[in-house]
Design a protein around this motif. Structure first.
Motif, PDB file in Angstrom:
ATOM      1  N   THR A 195     -24.838 -23.834   4.755  1.00  0.00           N
ATOM      2  CA  THR A 195     -26.281 -24.076   4.720  1.00  0.00           C
ATOM      3  C   THR A 195     -26.628 -25.119   3.668  1.00  0.00           C
ATOM      4  O   THR A 195     -27.453 -26.012   3.899  1.00  0.00           O
ATOM      5  CB  THR A 195     -27.015 -22.773   4.412  1.00  0.00           C
ATOM      6  OG1 THR A 195     -26.658 -21.816   5.398  1.00  0.00           O
ATOM      7  CG2 THR A 195     -28.508 -22.988   4.432  1.00  0.00           C
ATOM      8  N   ALA A 196     -25.965 -25.012   2.529  1.00  0.00           N
ATOM      9  CA  ALA A 196     -26.222 -26.001   1.486  1.00  0.00           C
ATOM     10  C   ALA A 196     -25.895 -27.397   1.993  1.00  0.00           C
ATOM     11  O   ALA A 196     -26.675 -28.337   1.802  1.00  0.00           O
ATOM     12  CB  ALA A 196     -25.374 -25.673   0.253  1.00  0.00           C
ATOM     13  N   SER A 197     -24.777 -27.527   2.657  1.00  0.00           N
ATOM     14  CA  SER A 197     -24.388 -28.836   3.187  1.00  0.00           C
ATOM     15  C   SER A 197     -25.451 -29.355   4.143  1.00  0.00           C
ATOM     16  O   SER A 197     -25.873 -30.512   4.055  1.00  0.00           O
ATOM     17  CB  SER A 197     -23.048 -28.714   3.908  1.00  0.00           C
ATOM     18  OG  SER A 197     -22.744 -29.912   4.579  1.00  0.00           O
ATOM     19  N   LYS A 198     -25.899 -28.488   5.030  1.00  0.00           N
ATOM     20  CA  LYS A 198     -26.900 -28.930   5.996  1.00  0.00           C
ATOM     21  C   LYS A 198     -28.189 -29.336   5.304  1.00  0.00           C
ATOM     22  O   LYS A 198     -28.803 -30.357   5.641  1.00  0.00           O
ATOM     23  CB  LYS A 198     -27.154 -27.825   7.021  1.00  0.00           C
ATOM     24  CG  LYS A 198     -26.072 -27.795   8.087  1.00  0.00           C
ATOM     25  CD  LYS A 198     -26.311 -26.739   9.137  1.00  0.00           C
ATOM     26  CE  LYS A 198     -25.811 -25.394   8.665  1.00  0.00           C
ATOM     27  NZ  LYS A 198     -25.572 -24.453   9.795  1.00  0.00           N
ATOM     28  N   ALA A 199     -28.590 -28.567   4.333  1.00  0.00           N
ATOM     29  CA  ALA A 199     -29.836 -28.882   3.625  1.00  0.00           C
ATOM     30  C   ALA A 199     -29.714 -30.230   2.921  1.00  0.00           C
ATOM     31  O   ALA A 199     -30.623 -31.065   2.986  1.00  0.00           O
ATOM     32  CB  ALA A 199     -30.141 -27.786   2.612  1.00  0.00           C
ATOM     33  N   LEU A 200     -28.572 -30.450   2.269  1.00  0.00           N
ATOM     34  CA  LEU A 200     -28.412 -31.681   1.500  1.00  0.00           C
ATOM     35  C   LEU A 200     -28.335 -32.902   2.396  1.00  0.00           C
ATOM     36  O   LEU A 200     -28.743 -33.999   2.010  1.00  0.00           O
ATOM     37  CB  LEU A 200     -27.156 -31.590   0.627  1.00  0.00           C
ATOM     38  CG  LEU A 200     -27.243 -30.604  -0.533  1.00  0.00           C
ATOM     39  CD1 LEU A 200     -25.880 -30.382  -1.149  1.00  0.00           C
ATOM     40  CD2 LEU A 200     -28.221 -31.124  -1.576  1.00  0.00           C
ATOM     41  N   ASN A 201     -27.791 -32.728   3.592  1.00  0.00           N
ATOM     42  CA  ASN A 201     -27.638 -33.870   4.468  1.00  0.00           C
ATOM     43  C   ASN A 201     -28.803 -34.045   5.427  1.00  0.00           C
ATOM     44  O   ASN A 201     -28.711 -34.803   6.391  1.00  0.00           O
ATOM     45  CB  ASN A 201     -26.331 -33.752   5.254  1.00  0.00           C
ATOM     46  CG  ASN A 201     -25.140 -33.878   4.328  1.00  0.00           C
ATOM     47  OD1 ASN A 201     -25.073 -34.783   3.513  1.00  0.00           O
ATOM     48  ND2 ASN A 201     -24.214 -32.938   4.426  1.00  0.00           N
ATOM     49  N   GLY A 202     -29.851 -33.301   5.208  1.00  0.00           N
ATOM     50  CA  GLY A 202     -31.051 -33.485   6.004  1.00  0.00           C
ATOM     51  C   GLY A 202     -30.890 -33.120   7.456  1.00  0.00           C
ATOM     52  O   GLY A 202     -31.524 -33.713   8.331  1.00  0.00           O
ATOM     53  N   ARG A 203     -30.026 -32.151   7.712  1.00  0.00           N
ATOM     54  CA  ARG A 203     -29.846 -31.753   9.115  1.00  0.00           C
ATOM     55  C   ARG A 203     -30.867 -30.700   9.518  1.00  0.00           C
ATOM     56  O   ARG A 203     -31.542 -30.097   8.685  1.00  0.00           O
ATOM     57  CB  ARG A 203     -28.424 -31.193   9.300  1.00  0.00           C
ATOM     58  CG  ARG A 203     -27.350 -32.152   8.869  1.00  0.00           C
ATOM     59  CD  ARG A 203     -26.523 -32.602  10.030  1.00  0.00           C
ATOM     60  NE  ARG A 203     -26.327 -31.527  10.975  1.00  0.00           N
ATOM     61  CZ  ARG A 203     -25.188 -30.885  11.121  1.00  0.00           C
ATOM     62  NH1 ARG A 203     -24.170 -31.204  10.358  1.00  0.00           N
ATOM     63  NH2 ARG A 203     -25.064 -29.941  12.024  1.00  0.00           N
ATOM     64  N   GLN A 204     -30.949 -30.454  10.824  1.00  0.00           N
ATOM     65  CA  GLN A 204     -31.875 -29.428  11.314  1.00  0.00           C
ATOM     66  C   GLN A 204     -31.292 -28.045  10.998  1.00  0.00           C
ATOM     67  O   GLN A 204     -30.365 -27.932  10.217  1.00  0.00           O
ATOM     68  CB  GLN A 204     -32.063 -29.567  12.828  1.00  0.00           C
ATOM     69  CG  GLN A 204     -32.591 -30.916  13.237  1.00  0.00           C
ATOM     70  CD  GLN A 204     -33.904 -31.252  12.534  1.00  0.00           C
ATOM     71  OE1 GLN A 204     -34.746 -30.381  12.341  1.00  0.00           O
ATOM     72  NE2 GLN A 204     -34.045 -32.490  12.117  1.00  0.00           N
ATOM     73  N   ASP A 205     -31.858 -27.037  11.610  1.00  0.00           N
ATOM     74  CA  ASP A 205     -31.319 -25.673  11.479  1.00  0.00           C
ATOM     75  C   ASP A 205     -31.399 -25.147  10.051  1.00  0.00           C
ATOM     76  O   ASP A 205     -30.580 -24.331   9.646  1.00  0.00           O
ATOM     77  CB  ASP A 205     -29.852 -25.603  11.927  1.00  0.00           C
ATOM     78  CG  ASP A 205     -29.712 -25.931  13.402  1.00  0.00           C
ATOM     79  OD1 ASP A 205     -30.751 -26.161  14.046  1.00  0.00           O
ATOM     80  OD2 ASP A 205     -28.580 -25.940  13.887  1.00  0.00           O
ATOM     81  N   VAL A 206     -32.345 -25.671   9.288  1.00  0.00           N
ATOM     82  CA  VAL A 206     -32.555 -25.116   7.949  1.00  0.00           C
ATOM     83  C   VAL A 206     -34.061 -24.943   7.746  1.00  0.00           C
ATOM     84  O   VAL A 206     -34.825 -25.879   7.998  1.00  0.00           O
ATOM     85  CB  VAL A 206     -32.007 -26.049   6.855  1.00  0.00           C
ATOM     86  CG1 VAL A 206     -32.255 -25.438   5.483  1.00  0.00           C
ATOM     87  CG2 VAL A 206     -30.537 -26.309   7.057  1.00  0.00           C
ATOM     88  N   ARG A 207     -34.447 -23.761   7.323  1.00  0.00           N
ATOM     89  CA  ARG A 207     -35.868 -23.524   7.105  1.00  0.00           C
ATOM     90  C   ARG A 207     -36.329 -24.374   5.921  1.00  0.00           C
ATOM     91  O   ARG A 207     -35.571 -24.601   4.959  1.00  0.00           O
ATOM     92  CB  ARG A 207     -36.108 -22.045   6.815  1.00  0.00           C
ATOM     93  CG  ARG A 207     -37.507 -21.589   7.139  1.00  0.00           C
ATOM     94  CD  ARG A 207     -37.575 -20.082   7.130  1.00  0.00           C
ATOM     95  NE  ARG A 207     -36.614 -19.538   6.151  1.00  0.00           N
ATOM     96  CZ  ARG A 207     -36.589 -18.263   5.830  1.00  0.00           C
ATOM     97  NH1 ARG A 207     -37.441 -17.410   6.368  1.00  0.00           N
ATOM     98  NH2 ARG A 207     -35.706 -17.819   4.975  1.00  0.00           N
ATOM     99  N   ALA A 208     -37.560 -24.832   5.972  1.00  0.00           N
ATOM    100  CA  ALA A 208     -38.070 -25.734   4.935  1.00  0.00           C
ATOM    101  C   ALA A 208     -37.936 -25.105   3.548  1.00  0.00           C
ATOM    102  O   ALA A 208     -37.517 -25.761   2.591  1.00  0.00           O
ATOM    103  CB  ALA A 208     -39.523 -26.094   5.219  1.00  0.00           C
TER     104      ALA A 208
END
Lengths: 337, 337
Positions: free
Chosen positions: A21-34
């Motif tokens: 999740t951290a990776s996704k958040a840092l890379n600006g990907r979808q599938d992460v709640r704001a």
DNA sequence: CTCCTGGACTTAAAGGTTTTCGGAAACGTA
DNA sequence: TACGTTTCCGAAAACCTTTAAGTCCAGGAG
């Protein structure tokens, strides 16, 4: 020195999420709640987290790094090309790994292996002269672009200044000023640059139906030779009204010696140099009309084409880059200077 | 392009051993039978295996790469420093990541982050002038060495040319030739280089119990200013017998204008330049006596100290590197030229 | 014959990140 | 309630290499 560098797992645990999740958040990907993304970003900022480019490159197979292999950085041609390339890369996220082979083939092989081992995405080879040089591209797993000095292999991608065209342009400028007795002083014949510039002169004169004034004087690329050539030339062909020089150094020497012999520049003799090496071309009196090879642009273009080649869109062949005539006082029309 | 790059596991399976054994064989470690090592090496050669530096760096935490951050590569001071550094690194197995910030602090930050993310082992910051510059070392997890332009922070490691000492040496050379009326023409006062060189002059004159001939003339670092200053000086202080110039450009202009005004160099006026920029210093007539700052050596030394700092043996402070007086015709004793 | 030693080799973990895939929860609809 | 859909998150594999720890075997000592 800071204690230890933060990893993404430090960020993840501080934010209370998993590594993924951290990776996704840092890379600006979808599938992460704001809200979650917010927490991760805050954690990363707090730890001043910098993603490890090695780990990233290991996975993606892309290092976002290119090699810059030069035979002779000390030459004044390599530098602007290098700067232009660095400029084009630096604008994006690319980094440049600089290697100087000092004209030594062994050292070049050595550097090549080192670059390959570091998994650079591509390679720019900068020559020290426009003489074609042996290709390094054989069996290389990455694209290569040659700048200034082209590869001997026509299937490679090379960018060189259009010396022939530039010389023609320079001589046409002299012709347009009404000069008809044009001489040529240049560097050693084993330089392709010298031969190309002479060829450009020849073409321009032929198109105008004129003969060259005297023989081409080949020496070295120095001010001293320019002075010496002036003495020879003013003795042998006293009626010349223009000289096209193969470099600014030669032109600067020529102007100096001509003036000492009582010839006014540009009134009696117009002079054109080559290289637009500003310490010479703007500081001589009169300032020199000269050819600017646009080397920074050449380097930048080479870099951009390397990008294209990395994306699989290579454009093989030797690309001639246009040069530019910078007109200064050494060719002012009579009565203007 | 070659198909796909061989990994150590390809080598291992071709040699019929495990990955660990292949690694040991390739790295020359013990615990491998000679015959086995032989097989592994042969397999590696056959596949032209190149170890992946990223994977290696990920484990060891050492990338064997250093960053070279320059504010203004285009300046002629950065380049030799860069070459010297590249030389010192290239001799080993180090690679140099080149970044040009173009004098822009934002861009510098950007490059700094990129370098950190690539996990460089150290950093060399090359200044465009000898003016102290803001430190970047604060909270950086890697050692930093400043070359040419020192850091403002005295706890950092900086290498700069000894301008004061060099100027003293140059003026002592003039004094040894019997010159007593020495003038000074230099660049803008906001350059520390200009102030330091003037200070060196002052010290040499004070030690000899002499006064400077006229005021220091501050202008710009150009040939044009050298000519202009010559006119001013020869008018105001016609009896001078030597000039110490703050750069070769200024000296070249001075020599030219002085000669046009009928002063012989070196017979009437001895001239010393600064920088040993060869296109000027060896091509003017007479060739210029000048100070060579040994910038390549400075760069090499900075690089070597960066190595030391990476090994934990830093040597904080501003280190002044000795310069060298190159004696040519512009200061020949009377009767020799 | 047993035990130990050391050599030669293998297994597995570690390094930091991205990405695929599966799971879980929440919600709407029948 | 049962089921499908959407949204969000986590587990685990993969990238390639090095290295600590473990296995296996031959040979020597007791």
């Amino acid at each position: 020195m800071a204690s230890k560098r933060a990893t993404i797992s430090d960020v993840a645990s501080l934010a209370g999420v998993s590594i993924a999740t951290a990776s996704k958040a840092l890379n600006g990907r979808q599938d992460v709640r704001a809200a979650t993304r917010e927490r991760v970003l805050a954690a990363a900022a707090e730890l001043s987290f910098q993603p490890n480019a090695l780990a990233r490159g290991l996975i993606s197979g892309q290092t976002r790094t290119v090699g810059l292999l030069t035979s002779d950085s000390v030459g004044r041609f390599g530098i602007p090309v290098l700067l232009g390339a660095e400029d084009a890369f630096g604008a994006g996220e690319m980094a440049v790994l600089l290697c100087d082979a000092r004209g030594d083939a062994i050292r070049e092989q050595h550097h090549l292996r080192a670059l390959l081992s570091r998994r650079v995405d591509g390679l720019i080879v900068v020559g020290e002269s426009t003489n074609p040089r042996p290709s390094v591209s054989k069996d290389l797993p990455i694209p290569v672009v040659y700048a200034y000095g082209p590869s001997e292999d026509p299937d490679d991608v090379s960018f060189v200044p259009d010396d022939v065209g530039a010389a023609t342009m320079a001589v046409n400028h002299l012709l347009a000023l009404g000069r008809r007795r044009i001489a040529h002083v240049t560097g050693p014949g084993h330089y392709k640059a010298a031969r190309d510039r002479e060829e450009g002169l020849r073409q321009a004169l032929a198109a105008a139906g004129l003969e060259q004034a005297g023989q081409t004087l080949s020496g070295v690329w120095s001010q001293r030779w320019g002075r010496h050539a002036a003495e020879i030339l003013l003795m042998a062909e006293p009626e010349i009204d223009a000289v096209f020089c193969g470099s600014d150094q030669i032109a600067a020497g020529f102007v100096e010696a001509a003036r000492e012999r009582g010839r006014r520049v540009p009134d009696d003799i117009a002079v054109v140099g080559y290289d637009n090496w500003e310490v010479l071309s703007t500081e001589t009196r009169p300032a020199l009309t000269t050819v600017d090879m646009n080397l920074e642009l050449l380097g930048r273009t080479a870099a951009q084409h390397l990008f294209a080649a990395i994306d699989g869109r290579a454009t093989p062949g030797v690309h001639k880059m246009p040069c530019q005539l910078v007109i200064r006082d050494s060719t002012s029309p009579p009565g203007i200077s």
